[in-house]
Design an enzyme around this catalytic site. Structure first.
Site, short mmCIF file in Angstrom:
data_model
loop_
_atom_site.label_atom_id
_atom_site.label_comp_id
_atom_site.label_asym_id
_atom_site.label_seq_id
_atom_site.Cartn_x
_atom_site.Cartn_y
_atom_site.Cartn_z
N THR A 17 0.86 -1.19 0.00
CA THR A 17 0.00 0.00 0.00
C THR A 17 0.90 1.24 0.00
OG1 THR A 17 -0.18 0.13 2.42
CG2 THR A 17 -1.83 -1.21 1.27
N GLY A 28 8.29 6.93 -2.57
CA GLY A 28 9.07 6.74 -1.36
C GLY A 28 9.44 5.30 -1.03
N TYR A 68 0.24 11.56 14.94
CA TYR A 68 1.03 10.65 14.08
C TYR A 68 1.74 9.60 14.93
CZ TYR A 68 4.70 9.24 10.75
OH TYR A 68 5.56 8.52 9.94
P1 NAD Z 1 5.48 8.86 0.91
O1 NAD Z 1 4.66 10.07 1.10
O2 NAD Z 1 6.29 8.75 -0.32
O3 NAD Z 1 4.61 7.54 1.01
C1 NAD Z 1 3.36 7.45 1.64
C2 NAD Z 1 2.43 6.81 0.65
O4 NAD Z 1 1.19 6.53 1.29
C3 NAD Z 1 2.16 7.76 -0.52
O5 NAD Z 1 2.27 7.03 -1.72
C4 NAD Z 1 0.72 8.18 -0.27
O6 NAD Z 1 0.05 8.50 -1.46
C5 NAD Z 1 0.16 6.95 0.41
N1 NAD Z 1 -1.05 7.23 1.17
C6 NAD Z 1 -1.25 8.20 2.09
N2 NAD Z 1 -2.51 8.14 2.54
C7 NAD Z 1 -3.13 7.12 1.88
C8 NAD Z 1 -4.42 6.58 1.91
N3 NAD Z 1 -5.38 7.09 2.70
N4 NAD Z 1 -4.68 5.52 1.10
C9 NAD Z 1 -3.74 5.01 0.29
N5 NAD Z 1 -2.48 5.49 0.23
C10 NAD Z 1 -2.20 6.54 1.00
O7 NAD Z 1 6.43 8.75 2.18
P2 NAD Z 1 7.22 7.49 2.77
O8 NAD Z 1 8.25 8.07 3.63
O9 NAD Z 1 7.61 6.56 1.70
O10 NAD Z 1 6.12 6.85 3.72
C11 NAD Z 1 5.86 5.45 3.76
C12 NAD Z 1 5.57 5.05 5.20
O11 NAD Z 1 6.76 5.24 5.96
C13 NAD Z 1 4.48 5.88 5.88
O12 NAD Z 1 3.65 5.03 6.64
C14 NAD Z 1 5.28 6.79 6.80
O13 NAD Z 1 4.53 7.19 7.92
C15 NAD Z 1 6.43 5.89 7.16
N6 NAD Z 1 7.60 6.60 7.67
C16 NAD Z 1 8.29 7.47 6.89
C17 NAD Z 1 9.38 8.13 7.42
C18 NAD Z 1 10.19 9.13 6.61
O14 NAD Z 1 10.99 9.87 7.20
N7 NAD Z 1 10.08 9.19 5.32
C19 NAD Z 1 9.76 7.90 8.73
C20 NAD Z 1 9.06 6.99 9.50
C21 NAD Z 1 7.96 6.34 8.95
#
Ligand code: NAD
Length: 250
Positions: A13, A18, A151
């Site tokens: 998902t 990212g 969050y």
């Molecule tokens: P990102 O924004 O590239 O990825 C998040 C993805 O989730 C996006 O593709 C977005 O479109 C999708 N998304 C958001 N809400 C949604 C919904 N309601 N339904 C379907 N898709 C949805 O950023 P990322 O860093 O790749 O994030 C991926 C995961 O990693 C997330 O859960 C984020 O919380 C977690 N995370 C990221 C970091 C960081 O620093 N980048 C740190 C800790 C955790």
């Protein structure tokens, strides 16, 4: 095609950008057939083109239970089963608690906590041959950074879900583990702040507290997810793999 995930059916998902996109590339490269899902068709189309093969995109919002039903009905019709689920989609909005409203709270919990819960629950009938589930939490689940309250709360919930599900699903041969990333270079960083200067200030502050002195890369998270999703972690369940340059560990 050969590869350590050859013949596996995976769903990621939030797989168009990212960490999710990097993981989709990693899995497809290992021979898995990968479904990616997200809300934006154009981003998904771009991701499919970038991944190149062994991939199919289905639009859908994880906060919408009908979308989840439609997603799993499609995977069921097309492949008949699922072997790997990476519940990675998530959202973040910075809001000091004193300034938060119900809309902020509900959006954060409906996506990250409720959305992850039902992403997993509704996938279970497709896990007919056992498999692996990886939940993406965050190092924030043990930290108290101002403005990250909702969050961080959702990410602590995700860490907790994994314990329950590891126990509940062990007899079906399903392992459930968690990846908790630190600060990773992905689009979710920029959306938290209103100006490029604010992004720079925040990143400088984060770097100053990360023992390894740098941000993480999506590909490094994909390697960690791969470990948890593949047979390399065959004796591991209920575990939280923290990949954060040491920020919550030292
Ligand atoms: P990102 O924004 O590239 O990825 C998040 C993805 O989730 C996006 O593709 C977005 O479109 C999708 N998304 C958001 N809400 C949604 C919904 N309601 N339904 C379907 N898709 C949805 O950023 P990322 O860093 O790749 O994030 C991926 C995961 O990693 C997330 O859960 C984020 O919380 C977690 N995370 C990221 C970091 C960081 O620093 N980048 C740190 C800790 C955790």
């Amino acid at each position: 095609m050969s590869g350590t995930l050859h013949g596996k059916i995976a769903l990621i998902t939030g797989g168009s950008t990212g960490i999710g996109l990097a993981t989709a590339k990693r899995f497809a490269g290992e021979g898995a057939f990968v479904y990616i899902t997200g809300r934006r068709a154009t981003e998904l189309d771009k991701a499919v083109a970038e991944i190149g093969g062994n991939v199919r995109a289905i639009t859908g919002d994880i906060a919408n239970l009908d979308d989840l039903d439609r997603l799993y009905a499609t995977i069921g019709e097309e492949k008949g089963r699922l072997d790997i689920l990476v519940a990675n989609a998530g959202t973040v909005e910075l809001r000091p608690t004193a300034l938060a409203d119900a809309e902020h709270f509900d959006k954060t919990f409906n996506t990250n906590a409720r959305g992850t819960y039902f992403t997993v629950q509704k996938a279970l009938p497709l896990f007919i041959e056992g498999g692996a589930i990886v939940l993406v939490s965050s190092g924030m689940n043990v930290k108290g950074f101002p403005a990250y309250g909702a969050y961080a709360g959702t990410k602590a919930a995700i860490r907790s879900f994994a314990r329950t599900w590891a126990a509940e699903l062990k007899d079906q041969g399903i392992r459930v583990n968690v990846l908790s990333p630190g600060v990773i270079e992905t689009p979710i960083i920029d959306v938290q702040f209103t100006t490029p200067e604010a992004v720079e200030t925040a990143l400088a502050a984060f770097k100053s507290i990360i023992p390894m002195g740098r941000l993480g890369r999506p590909e490094e998270m994909a390697d960690a997810v791969y470990y948890l999703a593949s047979d390399q972690s065959s004796y591991t369940t209920g575990f939280e793999l923290v990949a954060d340059g040491g920020v919550t560990e030292i």
